[in-house]
Design an enzyme around this catalytic site. Structure first.
Site, PDB file in Angstrom:
ATOM      1  N   CYS A  77       1.059  -1.164  -0.094  1.00 62.09           N
ATOM      2  CA  CYS A  77      -0.012   0.040  -0.048  1.00 62.09           C
ATOM      3  C   CYS A  77       1.026   1.384  -0.034  1.00 62.09           C
ATOM      4  CB  CYS A  77      -0.803  -0.008   1.322  1.00 62.09           C
ATOM      5  SG  CYS A  77      -1.712   1.585   1.328  1.00 62.09           S
ATOM      6  N   CYS A  84      -0.635   4.310   2.249  1.00 66.00           N
ATOM      7  CA  CYS A  84      -0.519   4.096   4.005  1.00 66.00           C
ATOM      8  C   CYS A  84      -0.236   2.478   4.279  1.00 66.00           C
ATOM      9  CB  CYS A  84      -2.014   4.726   4.553  1.00 66.00           C
ATOM     10  SG  CYS A  84      -3.181   3.963   3.482  1.00 66.00           S
ATOM     11  N   SER A  85      -1.294   2.007   4.756  1.00 65.70           N
ATOM     12  CA  SER A  85      -0.817   0.752   5.253  1.00 65.70           C
ATOM     13  C   SER A  85      -2.155  -0.271   5.094  1.00 65.70           C
ATOM     14  CB  SER A  85      -0.598   0.807   6.805  1.00 65.70           C
ATOM     15  OG  SER A  85      -1.639   1.450   7.308  1.00 65.70           O
ATOM     16  N   CYS A  86      -2.725   0.023   3.804  1.00 60.53           N
ATOM     17  CA  CYS A  86      -4.240  -0.915   3.541  1.00 60.53           C
ATOM     18  C   CYS A  86      -3.421  -2.401   3.604  1.00 60.53           C
ATOM     19  CB  CYS A  86      -4.544  -0.481   2.282  1.00 60.53           C
ATOM     20  SG  CYS A  86      -5.306   0.889   1.905  1.00 60.53           S
TER      21      CYS A  86
END
Lengths: 114, 213
Positions: B115, B118-120
């Site tokens: 991702c 961000c941090s999906c």
């Protein structure tokens, strides 16, 4: 008027809601818009203006994440598309194999037909 | 400020406490959380419960999905057609209302997920992402030099195998379906699940017999 569903799944006389049917089909060549909105966006900068190919239509229609980020959880739903790009076309100096790809989901409003 | 106290024992050590000032985002998080509770939009128990939901998701769930796909061809097809629906069949709920696309590694394609924004991460099936997944070096390099990143994980992909990176940015999450290792024909589904690691489902390593306990 979007008109890209396979013809066999359509019945003459049926009118879809606005944006109910996808605007793009698998295989379509598309360009990612190169606009630069301020605030919350879900299309990475490194892909703006890049040319790719629609791989699949992601069902069902969904609210745009970018407006959802501001608490708008209702209203205009459209499709996301899984779009592929050759890594070589994204990065001029890409040193991996020519077939290497990037795939990403992109909301309909970010795609332009080419 | 550090609390001063007499020590009975003979070695010095740091006070076991949080002595640093909270950072900007931590202060903002606390302020918003307190406001939401004050205005009775959510309760403290809602937050505690959500943490419990997150803690209940671990890579063991993803491993179960992968092992089932290896032993059950019909399930594998359903999983590749609609990842979320197939996981729900196994009782894995999608509390965050994300879609799931399962990416099958084959002789000709190796998948990797990232991702960049961000941090999906497929939290419903894997739990919380590892720290390196959330840091900028991985996020930037996975899309610009994936083969070099993979090599740093010890994974060398031959040039005639396509590396396919999926950048999850919005409403869709991805899970890699690794290749089943050879010489596992006599393994039970449970034994197979024991071979499948978190990193293999992110796509940075293959599943190997060497990972077995």
């Amino acid at each position: 008027m979007p008109n890209h569903l396979p013809s066999q799944s359509r019945i003459p006389g049926i009118v879809p809601a606005l944006n109910e049917w996808p605007s793009f089909s698998p295989g379509d060549r598309v360009r990612v818009a190169s606009r630069s909105p301020i605030g919350h966006y879900r299309v990475p900068v490194y892909l703006r203006g890049m040319t790719g190919t629609v791989v699949s239509i992601i069902e069902p229609v969904m609210v745009d994440n970018e407006t959802e980020g501001y608490g708008q959880n209702a209203g205009s739903r459209r499709h996301y598309y899984r779009v592929s790009f050759r890594l070589r076309t994204i990065w001029a100096a890409y040193s991996g194999a020519p077939a290497d790809e990037l795939r990403i989901e992109i909301f309909e409003t970010w795609l332009e037909r080419i | 400020m550090a609390h001063e106290h007499e020590h009975d024992h003979d070695h010095p050590h740091a006070e076991i406490s949080v002595s640093e000032m909270p950072g900007y985002y931590e202060v903002m998080e606390t302020a918003i959380r307190e406001l939401l509770i004050d205005k009775q939009l959510i309760t403290g128990n809602d937050i505690r419960h959500q943490i419990e939901v997150l803690d209940s998701r671990t890579p063991a769930l993803g491993a179960k999905v992968v092992a089932r796909a290896w032993v059950d061809a019909a399930f594998r097809e359903r999983l590749l057609a609609d990842g979320r629906a197939a996981c729900e069949e196994l009782g894995i709920s999608f509390y965050d209302d994300t879609r799931l696309i399962v990416l099958e590694n084959t002789e000709t394609v190796h998948n990797l997920i990232v991702c960049t924004l961000c941090s999906c991460y497929p939290r419903p099936v894997l739990g919380l992402p590892p720290d390196w997944y959330k840091l900028k070096p991985y996020r930037a390099r996975a899309v610009s030099e994936p083969r070099i990143v993979l090599a740093e994980f010890g994974t060398i992909i031959p040039d005639d195998v396509e590396v396919r990176v999926s950048d999850s940015t919005a409403a869709v999450r991805y899970l890699v379906l690794p290749r089943r290792p050879e010489a596992t024909d006599d393994y039970s589904e449970e034994q197979l699940a024991g071979l499948v690691t978190r990193d293999a489902m992110i796509g940075v390593i293959p599943v190997t017999l060497g990972m077995e306990n």
